[in-house]
Write a protein that holds these residues in place. Structure first.
Motif, mmCIF file in Angstrom:
data_model
loop_
_atom_site.group_PDB
_atom_site.id
_atom_site.type_symbol
_atom_site.label_atom_id
_atom_site.label_comp_id
_atom_site.label_asym_id
_atom_site.label_seq_id
_atom_site.Cartn_x
_atom_site.Cartn_y
_atom_site.Cartn_z
ATOM 1 N N TYR A 1 -2.389 0.682 2.026
ATOM 2 C CA TYR A 1 -3.444 0.321 1.135
ATOM 3 C C TYR A 1 -3.845 1.234 0.175
ATOM 4 O O TYR A 1 -4.105 0.730 -1.084
ATOM 5 C CB TYR A 1 -4.841 0.367 2.207
ATOM 6 C CG TYR A 1 -6.272 0.250 1.614
ATOM 7 C CD1 TYR A 1 -6.778 -0.661 0.976
ATOM 8 C CD2 TYR A 1 -6.865 1.478 1.566
ATOM 9 C CE1 TYR A 1 -8.005 -0.765 0.403
ATOM 10 C CE2 TYR A 1 -8.266 1.540 0.742
ATOM 11 C CZ TYR A 1 -8.681 0.344 0.418
ATOM 12 O OH TYR A 1 -9.864 0.108 -0.185
ATOM 13 N N TRP A 2 -3.563 2.649 0.414
ATOM 14 C CA TRP A 2 -3.726 3.428 -0.589
ATOM 15 C C TRP A 2 -2.710 3.295 -1.841
ATOM 16 O O TRP A 2 -2.968 3.324 -3.069
ATOM 17 C CB TRP A 2 -3.374 5.063 -0.209
ATOM 18 C CG TRP A 2 -3.210 6.205 -0.865
ATOM 19 C CD1 TRP A 2 -4.268 6.764 -1.723
ATOM 20 C CD2 TRP A 2 -1.849 6.797 -1.181
ATOM 21 N NE1 TRP A 2 -3.460 7.722 -2.537
ATOM 22 C CE2 TRP A 2 -2.128 7.830 -2.231
ATOM 23 C CE3 TRP A 2 -0.839 6.448 -1.121
ATOM 24 C CZ2 TRP A 2 -1.064 8.542 -2.937
ATOM 25 C CZ3 TRP A 2 0.503 7.091 -1.518
ATOM 26 C CH2 TRP A 2 0.328 8.112 -2.456
ATOM 27 N N ALA A 3 -1.380 2.976 -1.398
ATOM 28 C CA ALA A 3 -0.516 2.761 -2.408
ATOM 29 C C ALA A 3 -0.694 1.375 -3.236
ATOM 30 O O ALA A 3 -0.391 1.505 -4.453
ATOM 31 C CB ALA A 3 0.893 2.527 -1.913
ATOM 32 N N ALA A 4 -1.245 0.553 -2.618
ATOM 33 C CA ALA A 4 -1.763 -0.693 -3.549
ATOM 34 C C ALA A 4 -2.676 -0.598 -4.672
ATOM 35 O O ALA A 4 -2.459 -1.269 -5.665
ATOM 36 C CB ALA A 4 -2.396 -1.761 -2.484
ATOM 37 N N GLN A 5 -3.372 0.423 -4.246
ATOM 38 C CA GLN A 5 -4.347 0.831 -5.410
ATOM 39 C C GLN A 5 -3.595 1.518 -6.586
ATOM 40 O O GLN A 5 -4.113 1.418 -7.657
ATOM 41 C CB GLN A 5 -5.490 1.769 -4.957
ATOM 42 C CG GLN A 5 -6.014 1.690 -3.436
ATOM 43 C CD GLN A 5 -7.161 0.642 -3.489
ATOM 44 O OE1 GLN A 5 -7.812 0.458 -4.581
ATOM 45 N NE2 GLN A 5 -6.822 -0.447 -2.595
ATOM 46 N N ARG A 6 -2.500 1.965 -6.455
ATOM 47 C CA ARG A 6 -1.800 2.786 -7.525
ATOM 48 C C ARG A 6 -0.567 1.816 -7.795
ATOM 49 O O ARG A 6 0.148 2.228 -8.769
ATOM 50 C CB ARG A 6 -1.249 3.932 -6.861
ATOM 51 C CG ARG A 6 -2.337 5.167 -6.847
ATOM 52 C CD ARG A 6 -2.249 6.185 -5.768
ATOM 53 N NE ARG A 6 -3.277 7.105 -5.724
ATOM 54 C CZ ARG A 6 -4.384 6.717 -5.090
ATOM 55 N NH1 ARG A 6 -4.519 5.582 -4.346
ATOM 56 N NH2 ARG A 6 -5.513 7.398 -4.903
ATOM 57 N N THR A 7 -0.462 0.701 -7.174
ATOM 58 C CA THR A 7 0.815 -0.166 -7.887
ATOM 59 C C THR A 7 0.268 -1.241 -8.813
ATOM 60 O O THR A 7 -0.198 -2.247 -8.136
ATOM 61 C CB THR A 7 1.523 -0.552 -6.408
ATOM 62 O OG1 THR A 7 1.852 0.451 -5.651
ATOM 63 C CG2 THR A 7 2.644 -1.257 -6.977
ATOM 64 N N LYS A 8 0.265 -0.971 -10.023
ATOM 65 C CA LYS A 8 -0.013 -2.143 -11.057
ATOM 66 C C LYS A 8 0.795 -2.336 -11.765
ATOM 67 O O LYS A 8 1.118 -3.676 -11.904
ATOM 68 C CB LYS A 8 -1.154 -1.357 -11.998
ATOM 69 C CG LYS A 8 -2.455 -0.532 -11.189
ATOM 70 C CD LYS A 8 -3.580 -1.690 -11.071
ATOM 71 C CE LYS A 8 -4.808 -0.969 -10.493
ATOM 72 N NZ LYS A 8 -4.517 -0.787 -9.009
ATOM 73 N N SER A 9 1.962 -1.440 -12.313
ATOM 74 C CA SER A 9 2.769 -2.259 -13.094
ATOM 75 C C SER A 9 4.280 -2.405 -12.516
ATOM 76 O O SER A 9 4.383 -2.061 -11.295
ATOM 77 C CB SER A 9 3.294 -1.055 -14.232
ATOM 78 O OG SER A 9 3.767 -0.142 -13.479
ATOM 79 N N ALA A 10 5.012 -3.063 -12.953
ATOM 80 C CA ALA A 10 6.592 -3.289 -12.574
ATOM 81 C C ALA A 10 6.988 -1.866 -12.347
ATOM 82 O O ALA A 10 7.771 -1.745 -11.164
ATOM 83 C CB ALA A 10 7.337 -4.331 -13.545
ATOM 84 N N LYS A 11 6.948 -0.849 -13.076
ATOM 85 C CA LYS A 11 7.459 0.462 -12.896
ATOM 86 C C LYS A 11 6.945 1.127 -11.285
ATOM 87 O O LYS A 11 7.617 1.698 -10.659
ATOM 88 C CB LYS A 11 7.152 1.155 -14.006
ATOM 89 C CG LYS A 11 8.012 2.719 -13.888
ATOM 90 C CD LYS A 11 7.550 3.281 -15.278
ATOM 91 C CE LYS A 11 8.359 4.655 -14.972
ATOM 92 N NZ LYS A 11 10.012 4.599 -15.074
ATOM 93 N N ASP A 12 5.562 0.837 -11.255
ATOM 94 C CA ASP A 12 5.110 1.305 -9.927
ATOM 95 C C ASP A 12 5.627 0.608 -8.745
ATOM 96 O O ASP A 12 5.885 1.066 -7.779
ATOM 97 C CB ASP A 12 3.542 0.957 -9.830
ATOM 98 C CG ASP A 12 2.764 1.454 -10.888
ATOM 99 O OD1 ASP A 12 3.310 2.813 -11.384
ATOM 100 O OD2 ASP A 12 1.733 1.263 -11.436
#
Lengths: 551, 101
Positions: free
Chosen positions: A55-66
């Motif tokens: 859940y925490w990581a999903a907030q920070r995963t926006k771009s392809a690079k993420d």
């Protein structure tokens, strides 16, 4: 040799020995029920923790690079733990301790073979990979060449390795969970599949990395505890440990020596090449080099990973001998054999030294290990499909949103396939799949990757023909080998007498790349060779390399 | 990377030094690892009797210190490379970047 490999890739053994499972069910005596609950409680805790991280990581995963590379913001130490975690699968934890339990010293020889590839990866590959790559190893392999044919080859090799590895992990997972938790095989496989799809599709590489780091720390701490407890009982004396072990084996000193494991030098060298070069061609390991900000962190990752993996193997060795010395009570034995087979040596030992609670902890860690390794594999497979095939071959004009969306769909597909294969291969003899995965990685992925970075004369044609030759010969020679030909197809004596034919298939790939490059006089060949200088400078200095993301 | 930048980097003495020193170190250490590992494998294959030598007490055979020694050797090699790279190669790389960027 055959039994040796089964012992190592231990989970496969459970798949080929149905009696092992029925023996495991017998364990479910009333006294063991308590154990199961503490294991389940700890496992639920792990799942809750990792889902929160997702859940925490999903907030920070926006771009392809993420999604592919955790934004390039993982530190060397974190990445070293994650790489070590990818390497310390349940098969290697249970398999190597089980092998030491069964054979003694020979288990250590195998562990060393798994470790020595790492320094070579550091010296010759890690910094260059980081400087040249973006998301997948195909970014590096295809750097100066015609994109489509190399991407297709690399994606094919990558996905093949991932699928084979997944089959081994999923079948092993189902059997292990059935044995430890009493959960039905099919439910266990579906549970693993659903969890990893959640981790990967929502949390991308950031969640996958943190799940792997947490599991690596748990596994290293648990193993350290078992090893210290063993040494405590032995008065911290290796002499006493080995003496007790030898006495338990009817005063037979053989476990202290090599039992002729490498009596055939060609087999031994071929195995060494498969383990060493195969490691350097595993897509889920290679993609970790793109998660760190620069070459310096990439090189530190390998240093830490080598330390953790080496430490882990030394612990596994102590644990294996500890099991010979201490797992003697009748409650762990089924006749003269261990309940659940040799690969349960570490699990039984954890009960001897730490009681029901600690057995629960180690069981939960074994399950967590499978989840973490399968997540990494799924992400590697999805990246090959979405980045190499979709964004570089099918739709080179794809936007980042489109590519990330395809990556998530590919995660669903690979996760779904993992479930299907896990159930489909439940009762199959899958001992060959890991041998095949390592052989393909060593003979298709590795030669193209390393030659693209080191040899200015390589051309698109040479890479494609050599790579496919390596891949096809790996498949053919494994099929004609002792496991598939003799054991599964029952066609009699193997045509290729080597379980790991890497020595031959790697040479075929390298010679193929060399020959079809030097005879390549096309205009494209000229372009390929001219591109080497710029690639070489970038690989050495990092000038023009992908940086870390801002957050 | 355009051709003028390539020529500029190639002409830098730091670049030459970086490539030369790093390649030399990387190959030397790789060969050291391969010699040690395959030496061990060949010893196992051709002289198994050697491994029955007891080196301490009555139960510690030579294979144990040897095997653990190889694991530690691998770790020390990687540590040596990282130390050397952190001290020298990063400095050279920084100088090259400063010259061209």
């Amino acid at each position: 040799m055959g039994t040796m490999m089964k012992a190592l890739f231990g989970l496969a053994v459970m798949a080929v020995a149905p009696m092992v499972y029925s023996a495991g069910v017998d364990v479910a005596a009333p006294a063991e029920k308590v154990t199961n609950w503490s294991a389940i409680a700890m496992f639920v805790l792990f799942v809750a923790g990792t889902l929160y991280i997702t859940y925490w990581a999903a907030q920070r995963t926006k771009s392809a690079k993420d999604f592919y590379a955790a934004g390039g913001g993982i530190t060397g130490l974190q990445n070293g733990l994650a790489i070590a975690g990818d390497y310390m699968s349940a098969a290697s934890f249970l398999g190597i301790t089980g092998m030491v339990y069964l054979k003694g010293y020979d288990g250590l020889i195998f562990a060393i073979g798994f470790l020595v590839g790492w320094p070579i990866i550091l010296f010759l590959m890690s910094e260059r990979l980081r400087n040249l790559g973006k998301y997948t190893f195909a970014d590096v392999a295809a750097y100066r060449f015609k994109q489509t044919p190399i991407r297709v080859l690399a994606a094919f090799g990558g996905v093949a390795v991932v699928i084979l590895y997944l089959i081994a992990q999923m079948v092993g997972a189902g059997k292990l969970i059935e044995l430890l938790f009493g959960l039905d095989f099919n439910y266990a496989v579906v549970l693993v599949g659903v969890l990893i799809i959640a981790y990967v599709s929502f949390g991308g590489m950031l969640a996958t990395t943190w799940v792997q780091i947490i599991k690596a720390v748990l596994l290293l701490s648990g193993s350290t505890f078992i090893a210290i407890a063993v040494m405590y009982q032995m008065g911290f004396s290796f002499e006493t440990l080995f003496k007790t072990a030898v006495e338990n084996r009817g005063n037979n000193m053989d476990i202290l020596y090599s039992g002729g494991f490498v009596s055939d030098p060609i087999n031994a060298i071929s195995l060494g090449i498969a383990l060493m070069f195969g490691t350097a061609g595993l897509p889920h390991i290679l993609m970790r080099f793109f998660t760190v900000p620069d070459a310096k962190e990439a090189r530190k990752s390998v240093f830490y990973a080598t330390g953790f993996i080496g430490y882990f193997y030394i612990l596994a060795f102590i644990i294996g001998f500890g099991a010979i010395a201490l797992v003697v009570s009748a409650e762990y034995m089924d006749g003269t054999k261990l309940i659940g087979g040799n690969n349960m040596a570490a699990i039984h030992l954890s009960h001897v030294v730490g009681g029901d609670f600690f057995l629960g902890f180690i069981s939960a860690v074994a399950f967590a290990t499978i989840l973490a390794v399968v997540s990494g594999l799924t992400l590697a497979g999805a990246s090959a499909l979405s980045h190499d095939i979709y964004a570089n071959v099918i739709n080179p004009n794809a936007t980042e949103e489109q590519e990330t969306k395809i990556a998530k769909m590919a995660t669903l597909v690979i996760g779904g396939l993992a479930i299907l294969f896990g159930i489909g291969f439940k009762d199959q003899n899958i001992a060959f799949v890991v041998a095949l995965a390592f052989t393909i990685a060593a003979s298709a992925n590795f030669p193209v990757l390393i030659m693209s970075m080191f040899w200015s004369g390589m051309t698109t044609r040479g890479a494609v023909i050599g790579g496919w030759l390596g891949l096809i010969s790996a498949v053919v020679m494994v099929v004609l080998g002792p496991v598939v030909w003799t054991q599964i197809l029952q066609m009699g004596e193997a045509i290729v007498p080597y379980k790991f034919p890497a020595l031959f298939t790697v040479i075929i790939a390298f010679v193929g790349i060399w020959f079809f490059s030097i005879t390549d006089k096309s205009a494209r060949a000229k372009e390929d060779k001219e591109g080497f200088e710029a690639q070489f400078i970038r690989s050495q200095t990092g000038i023009g390399a992908e940086g870390a993301s801002s957050h | 990377m355009d051709q003028t930048k390539i020529e500029k980097i190639k002409s830098l003495p730091q670049y030459d030094q970086l490539v030369r020193e790093r390649s030399s170190l990387a190959w030397k250490l790789s060969i050291a690892m391969l010699v040690v590992y395959y030496g061990y494998i060949l010893l196992l294959a051709f002289d198994p009797a050697f491994f029955t030598t007891i080196v301490a007490g009555n139960y510690i055979s030579i294979g144990f210190p040897l095997g653990v020694g190889i694991i530690i050797f691998a770790f020390l090699l990687t540590g040596y490379y990282v130390k050397k790279a952190n001290a020298d190669f990063d400095e050279l790389t920084a100088q090259i970047k400063k010259e061209v960027e």
